[in-house]
Scaffold this motif. Structure first.
Motif, mmCIF file in Angstrom:
data_model
loop_
_atom_site.group_PDB
_atom_site.id
_atom_site.type_symbol
_atom_site.label_atom_id
_atom_site.label_comp_id
_atom_site.label_asym_id
_atom_site.label_seq_id
_atom_site.Cartn_x
_atom_site.Cartn_y
_atom_site.Cartn_z
ATOM 1 N N SER A 59 0.838 -1.189 0.000
ATOM 2 C CA SER A 59 0.000 0.000 0.000
ATOM 3 C C SER A 59 0.876 1.243 0.000
ATOM 4 C CB SER A 59 -0.918 0.010 1.232
ATOM 5 O OG SER A 59 -1.744 1.162 1.227
ATOM 6 N N ILE A 60 0.646 2.134 -0.963
ATOM 7 C CA ILE A 60 1.395 3.383 -1.059
ATOM 8 C C ILE A 60 0.423 4.533 -0.844
ATOM 9 C CG2 ILE A 60 2.780 4.875 -2.550
ATOM 10 C CD1 ILE A 60 3.807 2.397 -3.942
ATOM 11 N N GLU A 61 0.639 5.265 0.209
ATOM 12 C CA GLU A 61 -0.236 6.377 0.543
ATOM 13 C C GLU A 61 0.077 7.596 -0.327
ATOM 14 O OE1 GLU A 61 -2.720 6.089 2.635
ATOM 15 O OE2 GLU A 61 -2.130 4.003 3.047
ATOM 16 N N PRO A 62 -0.942 8.412 -0.611
ATOM 17 C CA PRO A 62 -0.700 9.638 -1.383
ATOM 18 C C PRO A 62 0.347 10.515 -0.694
ATOM 19 C CG PRO A 62 -3.054 9.192 -1.223
ATOM 20 C CD PRO A 62 -2.380 8.220 -0.308
ATOM 21 N N GLY A 63 1.237 11.083 -1.472
ATOM 22 C CA GLY A 63 2.262 11.962 -0.936
ATOM 23 C C GLY A 63 3.512 11.260 -0.440
ATOM 24 N N SER A 64 3.577 9.940 -0.571
ATOM 25 C CA SER A 64 4.753 9.192 -0.110
ATOM 26 C C SER A 64 5.977 9.555 -0.953
ATOM 27 C CB SER A 64 4.512 7.680 -0.206
ATOM 28 O OG SER A 64 3.472 7.272 0.641
ATOM 29 N N THR A 65 7.119 9.731 -0.306
ATOM 30 C CA THR A 65 8.367 10.027 -1.009
ATOM 31 C C THR A 65 8.936 8.735 -1.588
ATOM 32 O OG1 THR A 65 9.732 9.658 0.950
ATOM 33 C CG2 THR A 65 8.842 11.903 0.612
ATOM 34 N N PRO A 66 9.825 8.832 -2.586
ATOM 35 C CA PRO A 66 10.463 7.628 -3.128
ATOM 36 C C PRO A 66 11.178 6.806 -2.051
ATOM 37 C CG PRO A 66 10.829 9.480 -4.593
ATOM 38 C CD PRO A 66 10.197 10.040 -3.360
ATOM 39 N N ARG A 67 11.797 7.488 -1.091
ATOM 40 C CA ARG A 67 12.482 6.765 -0.013
ATOM 41 C C ARG A 67 11.474 5.999 0.847
ATOM 42 N NH1 ARG A 67 17.572 7.479 1.786
ATOM 43 N NH2 ARG A 67 17.741 9.525 0.761
ATOM 44 N N ALA A 68 10.333 6.638 1.148
ATOM 45 C CA ALA A 68 9.309 5.984 1.958
ATOM 46 C C ALA A 68 8.693 4.800 1.206
ATOM 47 C CB ALA A 68 8.224 6.988 2.336
ATOM 48 N N ILE A 69 8.590 4.928 -0.107
ATOM 49 C CA ILE A 69 8.043 3.837 -0.911
ATOM 50 C C ILE A 69 8.982 2.643 -0.887
ATOM 51 C CG2 ILE A 69 7.417 3.140 -3.266
ATOM 52 C CD1 ILE A 69 6.570 6.130 -3.680
ATOM 53 N N ALA A 70 10.280 2.906 -1.037
ATOM 54 C CA ALA A 70 11.265 1.824 -0.970
ATOM 55 C C ALA A 70 11.223 1.143 0.394
ATOM 56 C CB ALA A 70 12.662 2.373 -1.247
ATOM 57 N N GLN A 71 11.045 1.933 1.444
ATOM 58 C CA GLN A 71 10.953 1.379 2.788
ATOM 59 C C GLN A 71 9.684 0.548 2.950
ATOM 60 O OE1 GLN A 71 13.341 1.573 5.182
ATOM 61 N NE2 GLN A 71 12.040 0.183 6.383
ATOM 62 N N ALA A 72 8.576 1.018 2.340
ATOM 63 C CA ALA A 72 7.317 0.291 2.419
ATOM 64 C C ALA A 72 7.427 -1.081 1.756
ATOM 65 C CB ALA A 72 6.198 1.099 1.756
ATOM 66 N N VAL A 73 8.196 -1.161 0.662
ATOM 67 C CA VAL A 73 8.411 -2.449 -0.003
ATOM 68 C C VAL A 73 9.143 -3.397 0.936
ATOM 69 C CG1 VAL A 73 9.558 -3.636 -1.912
ATOM 70 C CG2 VAL A 73 8.409 -1.439 -2.317
ATOM 71 N N ALA A 74 10.185 -2.897 1.594
ATOM 72 C CA ALA A 74 10.957 -3.726 2.519
ATOM 73 C C ALA A 74 10.100 -4.170 3.700
ATOM 74 C CB ALA A 74 12.185 -2.963 3.007
ATOM 75 N N GLU A 75 9.176 -3.300 4.142
ATOM 76 C CA GLU A 75 8.350 -3.628 5.307
ATOM 77 C C GLU A 75 7.276 -4.673 5.012
ATOM 78 O OE1 GLU A 75 6.907 0.133 6.646
ATOM 79 O OE2 GLU A 75 8.817 0.729 7.569
#
Length: 332
Positions: free
Chosen positions: A41-57
């Motif tokens: 799940s990628i929330e609106p406004g997520s930064t590229p770094r936060a997206i990469a972290q979300a994948v790892a999580e």
């Protein structure tokens, strides 16, 4: 000194080439997922770094910093779209980025079938995969209030079709789409109505279309069936259609329609009451809507099933009785 710089240059060049070769290899290697399918799940406004972290999580075995730099290096890091995604086994960093940039969200589909009533629609919604149940426990009245149609009966107000939706969408949102689709289809059909139609409004056309939908066994008979009912309305003859009686019985109907059922009055019993019932009895499809407003030309007032899905049409009661004897009672 010259040899030193030459050696340094070669080392740097080899390092860059090695890093490039590793990067090219890495972006095409399948990521190790913790399961065959993983939700992201990628929330609106997520930064590229936060997206990469979300994948790892999600439990995916990937170094988030490395994934972040891949997003940056691609030049597409700001094009990643928010949404609910499903990562499948075999996905690579390259294909992952493509999915996120194109916004290929994980979707499911739900089919609302022509001829279903509202009970069947709500049962299908309750069983739908990954659809948030916001309407569970609501009465039909409360449901329509939620949809902005307070006081309107829900029957027939949703267009039968296949609806795709993102994971974790709500059943209320799907019904809103189906309701708006029916609004558009009904408006278009009513605008194309025949000039001599014995109907006063688009709502009456929707009611008649729902009856046509339930009575039609073969698509080629649909316009003639609509013609029978419009002819009866013109001369003030009761519609006398079994599906309306069954609808009025509701959950009391056990699959066997008896003579006493035809004689038991309900608002939907078109044997005991003249004219159209007060509401639709099912969801009509586009073809039924068009048949209701553009019935076939003819004087038929009766029809009976031939037993093969088609119907036999008759202009008079004597013709109809003969058809009933032939097709229903096996009398020649």
């Amino acid at each position: 000194m010259r040899r030193f710089f030459l050696t340094l240059f070669l080392l740097v060049s080899l390092t860059v080439l090695g890093a490039g070769a590793f990067g090219l290899w890495w972006v095409n290697q399948p990521l190790k997922l913790p399961a065959p399918n993983v939700d992201l799940s990628i929330e609106p406004g997520s930064t590229p770094r936060a997206i990469a972290q979300a994948v790892a999580e999600t439990g995916t075995a990937v170094e988030p910093q490395l994934l972040y730099w891949w997003f940056r290096f691609s030049g597409q890091d700001r094009q990643i779209r928010a949404g609910s995604y499903e990562l499948e086994r075999g996905i690579t960093p390259r294909t992952l980025l493509n999915v996120l940039v194109r916004g290929e969200e994980a979707t499911r589909s739900l089919v609302l079938v022509e001829g279903w009533n509202i009970r069947q629609v709500r049962a299908a919604l309750a069983k739908a995969d990954q659809l948030k149940p916001e309407t569970v426990g609501l009465s039909d009245q409360a449901l329509m209030e939620k949809l902005g149609r307070a006081g309107q009966h829900p029957e027939g107000r949703f267009f039968p079709d296949t609806y795709t939706y993102s994971k974790n969408s709500t059943d209320l949102a799907l019904l809103q789409r189906a309701m708006r689709a029916m609004d558009r289809k009904l408006e278009a059909a009513w605008a194309a109505r025949a000039s001599d139609l014995p109907l006063k409004s688009a709502d009456e056309a929707l009611i008649l279309a729902s009856i046509v939908e339930k009575e039609t066994g073969k698509a080629s008979d649909r316009a003639q069936i609509a013609s029978v009912f419009t002819n009866r309305l013109r001369v003030g003859m009761p519609l006398q259609t079994d599906p309306t009686v069954i609808y009025g019985l509701g959950t009391r109907f056990d699959g066997n329609l008896r003579k006493k059922d035809l004689q038991t009055d309900t608002p939907w019993n078109t044997y005991t009451r003249s004219g159209l019932p007060p509401t639709p009895i099912a969801m009509p499809g586009k073809a039924a809507l068009l048949a209701a407003v553009q019935p076939a030309q003819g004087k038929s007032l009766y029809f009976v099933s031939r037993g093969d899905g088609t119907s036999q049409f008759s202009n008079s009661l004597d013709e109809h009785n003969a058809a009933v004897n032939r097709y229903q009672r096996n009398r020649q």
